[in-house]
Design a protein around this motif. Structure first.
Motif, PDB file in Angstrom:
ATOM      1  N   UNK A 146      76.858  27.110  71.229  1.00  0.00           N
ATOM      2  CA  UNK A 146      75.715  27.206  72.142  1.00  0.00           C
ATOM      3  C   UNK A 146      74.777  26.017  71.959  1.00  0.00           C
ATOM      4  N   UNK A 147      74.461  25.695  70.700  1.00  0.00           N
ATOM      5  CA  UNK A 147      73.558  24.579  70.418  1.00  0.00           C
ATOM      6  C   UNK A 147      74.156  23.248  70.859  1.00  0.00           C
ATOM      7  N   UNK A 148      75.438  23.022  70.537  1.00  0.00           N
ATOM      8  CA  UNK A 148      76.052  21.733  70.854  1.00  0.00           C
ATOM      9  C   UNK A 148      76.204  21.534  72.364  1.00  0.00           C
ATOM     10  N   UNK A 149      76.592  22.576  73.064  1.00  0.00           N
ATOM     11  CA  UNK A 149      76.718  22.451  74.519  1.00  0.00           C
ATOM     12  C   UNK A 149      75.348  22.242  75.152  1.00  0.00           C
ATOM     13  N   UNK A 150      74.333  22.931  74.638  1.00  0.00           N
ATOM     14  CA  UNK A 150      72.976  22.731  75.149  1.00  0.00           C
ATOM     15  C   UNK A 150      72.518  21.302  74.975  1.00  0.00           C
ATOM     16  N   UNK A 151      72.724  20.751  73.785  1.00  0.00           N
ATOM     17  CA  UNK A 151      72.325  19.363  73.537  1.00  0.00           C
ATOM     18  C   UNK A 151      73.131  18.388  74.384  1.00  0.00           C
ATOM     19  N   UNK A 152      74.435  18.680  74.552  1.00  0.00           N
ATOM     20  CA  UNK A 152      75.285  17.789  75.339  1.00  0.00           C
ATOM     21  C   UNK A 152      74.880  17.791  76.808  1.00  0.00           C
ATOM     22  N   UNK A 153      74.434  18.919  77.310  1.00  0.00           N
ATOM     23  CA  UNK A 153      73.941  18.960  78.692  1.00  0.00           C
ATOM     24  C   UNK A 153      72.651  18.166  78.819  1.00  0.00           C
ATOM     25  N   UNK A 161      71.238  10.406  72.862  1.00  0.00           N
ATOM     26  CA  UNK A 161      72.056  11.466  72.286  1.00  0.00           C
ATOM     27  C   UNK A 161      73.239  10.849  71.547  1.00  0.00           C
ATOM     28  N   UNK A 162      73.281  11.034  70.228  1.00  0.00           N
ATOM     29  CA  UNK A 162      74.322  10.450  69.396  1.00  0.00           C
ATOM     30  C   UNK A 162      74.898  11.515  68.464  1.00  0.00           C
ATOM     31  N   UNK A 163      75.811  12.326  68.964  1.00  0.00           N
ATOM     32  CA  UNK A 163      76.396  13.393  68.135  1.00  0.00           C
ATOM     33  C   UNK A 163      77.257  12.833  67.021  1.00  0.00           C
ATOM     34  N   UNK A 202      80.532  12.788  64.283  1.00  0.00           N
ATOM     35  CA  UNK A 202      81.966  12.720  64.549  1.00  0.00           C
ATOM     36  C   UNK A 202      82.565  14.094  64.801  1.00  0.00           C
ATOM     37  N   UNK A 203      82.212  15.095  63.979  1.00  0.00           N
ATOM     38  CA  UNK A 203      82.746  16.439  64.163  1.00  0.00           C
ATOM     39  C   UNK A 203      82.300  17.031  65.497  1.00  0.00           C
ATOM     40  N   UNK A 204      81.052  16.760  65.860  1.00  0.00           N
ATOM     41  CA  UNK A 204      80.534  17.264  67.132  1.00  0.00           C
ATOM     42  C   UNK A 204      81.248  16.603  68.299  1.00  0.00           C
ATOM     43  N   UNK A 205      81.525  15.298  68.166  1.00  0.00           N
ATOM     44  CA  UNK A 205      82.261  14.592  69.226  1.00  0.00           C
ATOM     45  C   UNK A 205      83.644  15.200  69.431  1.00  0.00           C
ATOM     46  N   UNK A 206      84.303  15.567  68.335  1.00  0.00           N
ATOM     47  CA  UNK A 206      85.623  16.191  68.440  1.00  0.00           C
ATOM     48  C   UNK A 206      85.523  17.531  69.167  1.00  0.00           C
ATOM     49  N   UNK A 207      84.494  18.292  68.846  1.00  0.00           N
ATOM     50  CA  UNK A 207      84.288  19.577  69.513  1.00  0.00           C
ATOM     51  C   UNK A 207      84.009  19.365  70.998  1.00  0.00           C
ATOM     52  N   UNK A 208      83.166  18.404  71.318  1.00  0.00           N
ATOM     53  CA  UNK A 208      82.830  18.149  72.715  1.00  0.00           C
ATOM     54  C   UNK A 208      84.035  17.647  73.502  1.00  0.00           C
ATOM     55  N   UNK A 209      84.938  16.931  72.842  1.00  0.00           N
ATOM     56  CA  UNK A 209      86.179  16.517  73.504  1.00  0.00           C
ATOM     57  C   UNK A 209      87.000  17.744  73.899  1.00  0.00           C
ATOM     58  N   UNK A 210      87.057  18.738  72.993  1.00  0.00           N
ATOM     59  CA  UNK A 210      87.784  19.970  73.299  1.00  0.00           C
ATOM     60  C   UNK A 210      87.088  20.737  74.419  1.00  0.00           C
ATOM     61  N   UNK A 211      85.764  20.775  74.377  1.00  0.00           N
ATOM     62  CA  UNK A 211      84.999  21.425  75.444  1.00  0.00           C
ATOM     63  C   UNK A 211      85.277  20.751  76.782  1.00  0.00           C
ATOM     64  N   UNK A 212      85.323  19.428  76.778  1.00  0.00           N
ATOM     65  CA  UNK A 212      85.604  18.684  78.007  1.00  0.00           C
ATOM     66  C   UNK A 212      86.990  19.022  78.559  1.00  0.00           C
ATOM     67  N   UNK A 213      87.967  19.202  77.680  1.00  0.00           N
ATOM     68  CA  UNK A 213      89.309  19.567  78.130  1.00  0.00           C
ATOM     69  C   UNK A 213      89.316  20.948  78.768  1.00  0.00           C
TER      70      UNK A 213
END
Length: 231
Positions: free
Chosen positions: A72-79, A20-22, A24-35
């Motif tokens: 929804x898509x990004x969180x699904x892929x990140x899981x 899984x290699x998101x 750069x923009x997706x990584x920024x979003x996932x950082x916010x999700x993690x917070x």
């Protein structure tokens, strides 16, 4: 018996995503999700809608269908990519009925033993009032019940304009209990959130709370039949 094979092939990987290699923009979003997940760790699992509203309110993300669908898509892929723990997110897509069936007598006796070990007295049994708490958003129900169960108060969810059957069940339940009843209601400040047919004490959302906390209103498109953005 013939082997079961996929009916069609797609380029999208199934199951866990090994590499899984998101972007750069997706990584920024996932950082916010993690917070958000870290902030609300004690309330896990959260729904994606919970995460969505926190991203909108605290991190400036847009409150619209397009961003919600992408989330929804990004969180699904990140899981699936093991970046977000599976137990951090709750998916409320499966409904079933409970079956109290037992493999044998020993299985039943173990079940009864567990019931005894988890005995809790109904704290409302000797009270003069019956209390229930209702919320519009189904995604809130799990967190709400964690609080209300300590007081033997049952929590319910019925979003939008609920069914006639739900109203009849509520009336029948109150009549059977035969006590004065207080219903604590948590709902949106919109027509379905304000139009109720029983006497109740409204907790949120009120006009005063909207002004006091400068709460954003729903986008016009969110007031259409799709209810995902409505809470």
């Amino acid at each position: 018996m013939s082997e079961i094979t996929p009916s069609r092939k797609t380029g999208r990987p199934k199951g866990y995503i090994a590499n899984y290699q998101p972007q750069t923009k997706t990584l920024a979003l996932l950082d916010a999700v993690d917070m958000v997940l870290t902030e609300y760790r004690e309330h896990w699992p959260l729904t994606i809608r919970h995460v969505f509203y926190r991203l909108v309110g605290a991190y400036g993300y847009p409150k619209d269908e397009s961003f919600y669908s992408k989330l929804i898509d990004h969180i699904g892929n990140a899981r699936r990519g093991r970046v977000i723990p599976f137990n951090a997110i709750r998916d409320d897509g499966v409904v079933t009925h409970r079956m109290d069936h037992f493999d044998d007598q020993n299985h039943f006796l173990r079940h009864v033993r567990v019931l005894g070990e988890n005995y809790h007295r109904n704290m409302l049994a000797n009270q003069n009032l019956h209390v229930e708490v209702w919320c519009e958003a189904a995604g809130m129900l799990s967190q709400l019940f964690k609080v209300s169960r300590e007081f033997s108060v049952q929590a319910y969810s019925s979003g939008g304009f609920d069914s006639l059957t739900a109203k009849k069940d509520l009336a029948d339940r109150i009549c059977e209990i035969a006590k004065p009843t207080v219903i604590l209601h948590l709902g949106d400040y919109d027509p379905s959130g304000k139009s109720v047919t029983v006497d109740l004490k409204r907790i949120p959302l009120t006009a005063d709370q909207m002004f006091r906390y400068s709460l954003p209103t729903a986008a016009q498109e969110d007031r259409q039949p799709h209810r995902a953005m409505g809470g």
